[in-house]
Every structure is written in C-alpha cells, then in structure tokens.
Design a protein around this motif. Structure first.
Motif, mmCIF file in Angstrom:
data_model
loop_
_atom_site.group_PDB
_atom_site.id
_atom_site.type_symbol
_atom_site.label_atom_id
_atom_site.label_comp_id
_atom_site.label_asym_id
_atom_site.label_seq_id
_atom_site.Cartn_x
_atom_site.Cartn_y
_atom_site.Cartn_z
ATOM 1 N N LEU A 1 0.821 -1.208 0.000
ATOM 2 C CA LEU A 1 0.000 0.000 0.000
ATOM 3 C C LEU A 1 0.860 1.264 0.000
ATOM 4 O O LEU A 1 0.467 2.279 -0.556
ATOM 5 C CB LEU A 1 -0.912 0.022 1.228
ATOM 6 N N ALA A 2 2.021 1.178 0.620
ATOM 7 C CA ALA A 2 2.844 2.371 0.827
ATOM 8 C C ALA A 2 3.633 2.793 -0.398
ATOM 9 O O ALA A 2 3.988 3.960 -0.524
ATOM 10 C CB ALA A 2 3.809 2.132 1.991
ATOM 11 N N THR A 3 3.901 1.871 -1.303
ATOM 12 C CA THR A 3 4.729 2.230 -2.448
ATOM 13 C C THR A 3 4.280 1.497 -3.706
ATOM 14 O O THR A 3 3.877 0.335 -3.630
ATOM 15 C CB THR A 3 6.226 1.944 -2.168
ATOM 16 N N PRO A 4 4.356 2.157 -4.853
ATOM 17 C CA PRO A 4 3.976 1.507 -6.103
ATOM 18 C C PRO A 4 5.128 0.709 -6.727
ATOM 19 O O PRO A 4 4.981 0.171 -7.810
ATOM 20 C CB PRO A 4 3.598 2.688 -6.997
ATOM 21 N N ARG A 5 6.260 0.622 -6.049
ATOM 22 C CA ARG A 5 7.418 -0.085 -6.618
ATOM 23 C C ARG A 5 7.091 -1.544 -6.912
ATOM 24 O O ARG A 5 6.142 -2.100 -6.377
ATOM 25 C CB ARG A 5 8.599 -0.014 -5.665
ATOM 26 N N SER A 6 7.935 -2.168 -7.711
ATOM 27 C CA SER A 6 7.759 -3.554 -8.119
ATOM 28 C C SER A 6 7.743 -4.484 -6.913
ATOM 29 O O SER A 6 8.620 -4.417 -6.055
ATOM 30 C CB SER A 6 8.898 -3.963 -9.059
ATOM 31 N N PHE A 7 6.749 -5.369 -6.880
ATOM 32 C CA PHE A 7 6.628 -6.300 -5.765
ATOM 33 C C PHE A 7 7.815 -7.247 -5.715
ATOM 34 O O PHE A 7 8.442 -7.412 -4.675
ATOM 35 C CB PHE A 7 5.313 -7.083 -5.865
ATOM 36 N N TRP A 8 8.110 -7.904 -6.829
ATOM 37 C CA TRP A 8 9.159 -8.936 -6.834
ATOM 38 C C TRP A 8 10.559 -8.349 -6.842
ATOM 39 O O TRP A 8 11.481 -8.912 -6.260
ATOM 40 C CB TRP A 8 8.968 -9.889 -8.009
ATOM 41 N N ARG A 9 10.774 -7.229 -7.505
ATOM 42 C CA ARG A 9 12.128 -6.678 -7.603
ATOM 43 C C ARG A 9 12.498 -5.758 -6.454
ATOM 44 O O ARG A 9 13.677 -5.525 -6.208
ATOM 45 C CB ARG A 9 12.311 -5.945 -8.926
ATOM 46 N N TRP A 10 11.526 -5.235 -5.737
ATOM 47 C CA TRP A 10 11.852 -4.288 -4.675
ATOM 48 C C TRP A 10 11.279 -4.715 -3.328
ATOM 49 O O TRP A 10 12.001 -4.771 -2.335
ATOM 50 C CB TRP A 10 11.340 -2.890 -5.053
ATOM 51 N N LYS A 11 9.987 -5.003 -3.267
ATOM 52 C CA LYS A 11 9.331 -5.285 -1.983
ATOM 53 C C LYS A 11 9.749 -6.624 -1.394
ATOM 54 O O LYS A 11 10.018 -6.721 -0.192
ATOM 55 C CB LYS A 11 7.818 -5.205 -2.138
ATOM 56 N N VAL A 12 9.790 -7.661 -2.212
ATOM 57 C CA VAL A 12 10.180 -8.978 -1.697
ATOM 58 C C VAL A 12 11.603 -8.951 -1.132
ATOM 59 O O VAL A 12 11.820 -9.426 -0.009
ATOM 60 C CB VAL A 12 9.989 -10.077 -2.761
ATOM 61 N N PRO A 13 12.593 -8.385 -1.834
ATOM 62 C CA PRO A 13 13.930 -8.313 -1.228
ATOM 63 C C PRO A 13 13.965 -7.522 0.086
ATOM 64 O O PRO A 13 14.674 -7.903 1.024
ATOM 65 C CB PRO A 13 14.791 -7.644 -2.296
ATOM 66 N N VAL A 14 13.210 -6.439 0.165
ATOM 67 C CA VAL A 14 13.162 -5.654 1.409
ATOM 68 C C VAL A 14 12.582 -6.500 2.532
ATOM 69 O O VAL A 14 13.138 -6.560 3.641
ATOM 70 C CB VAL A 14 12.337 -4.354 1.212
ATOM 71 N N LEU A 15 11.478 -7.176 2.268
ATOM 72 C CA LEU A 15 10.819 -7.979 3.295
ATOM 73 C C LEU A 15 11.665 -9.184 3.708
ATOM 74 O O LEU A 15 11.785 -9.483 4.901
ATOM 75 C CB LEU A 15 9.440 -8.423 2.812
ATOM 76 N N LEU A 16 12.255 -9.865 2.733
ATOM 77 C CA LEU A 16 13.125 -10.999 3.062
ATOM 78 C C LEU A 16 14.371 -10.531 3.806
ATOM 79 O O LEU A 16 14.846 -11.211 4.730
ATOM 80 C CB LEU A 16 13.512 -11.773 1.806
ATOM 81 N N GLY A 17 14.895 -9.379 3.419
ATOM 82 C CA GLY A 17 16.040 -8.811 4.132
ATOM 83 C C GLY A 17 15.701 -8.496 5.577
ATOM 84 O O GLY A 17 16.515 -8.723 6.486
#
Length: 130
Positions: free
Chosen positions: A65-81
């Motif tokens: 909800l907070a960002t329109p960035r790419s789910f797989w290329r940006w959000k998943v690495p952030v969350l897994l990190g």
C-alpha cells in the motif's frame, strides 16, 4: 478487498508517506519484539511459525500500500532482508536463536500475501479497460 487496496493506492502521495512511516515504525517494533526473551506458545505447536508468517503477511500488505514499486524486484527483497536481519540479530543473543524455519515462515507469509491479493482477489474485480 481488492477494491479497498485500489482505493488506498489511488490516494495522494502524503497518504503513502504516512503508510511508509507506519511500516517503518512497525518494523522497528517487530525488531524489538523479536529480541525479547521468548514467550511460551501455550502448547500450540509451531505457533511461532504462524506468527512469523502472519507478521510478514501484514508487512507485505502495508508495504504494498505504501509504495507503487515492483513487488518482486523491490518489496520482496526488502521484506526478506528484514526477516533475515531479525534472524541474524537473534543469533547474537543468548536467549533467542536464529532459525531457517522462521525465515521460511517469513517467506511463506510474503508468498501467501501475493497469492491471496494478487491472484485470487484480482479475479473477483473486473478489469477496467480504457
């Protein structure tokens, strides 16, 4: 529910900024909670794995909800990190321990979010062509 998500995503940028700060605040609280001495699970087997999956599911919702960035290329690495960082920190405590199973539970929460919101519920909302 997808319509609700779409409603949030169409809000002005200041709403997204608020959601980003909310995400950051909850992430910091999550780190603090992860470093507290373990609390009993009340006899429920693998309760901590469900808590990991549920927490990362919630973080995935909020970050999406907070960002329109790419789910797989940006959000998943952030969350897994984030999940890996917590496990790393726990490895340096004497009262907690790092666990690949916890990290796998984190990843499953992220994947569950993607499956629920991206696949199942998007099919319920007709696509608008225009």
């Amino acid at each position: 529910m997808q319509a609700i998500l779409l409603q949030f995503k169409l809000k002005p940028p200041h709403i997204r900024l608020i959601l980003k700060f909310f995400f950051l605040g909850l992430a910091l609280l999550g780190i603090g909670a992860a470093l507290l001495p373990g609390v009993g699970t009340g006899g429920f087997p693998n309760a901590d794995k469900f808590m990991h999956a549920g927490a990362l599911f919630g973080f995935a919702v909020l970050l999406d909800l907070a960002t329109p960035r790419s789910f797989w290329r940006w959000k998943v690495p952030v969350l897994l990190g984030y999940g890996a960082f917590i496990e790393l920190l726990q490895a340096f405590t004497t009262w907690r321990s790092a666990s690949l199973a916890d990290f796998a539970a984190d990843a499953s929460g992220i994947l569950l979010y993607w499956l629920v919101w991206r696949l199942a519920l998007q099919r319920l909302v007709p696509h608008q062509h225009g």
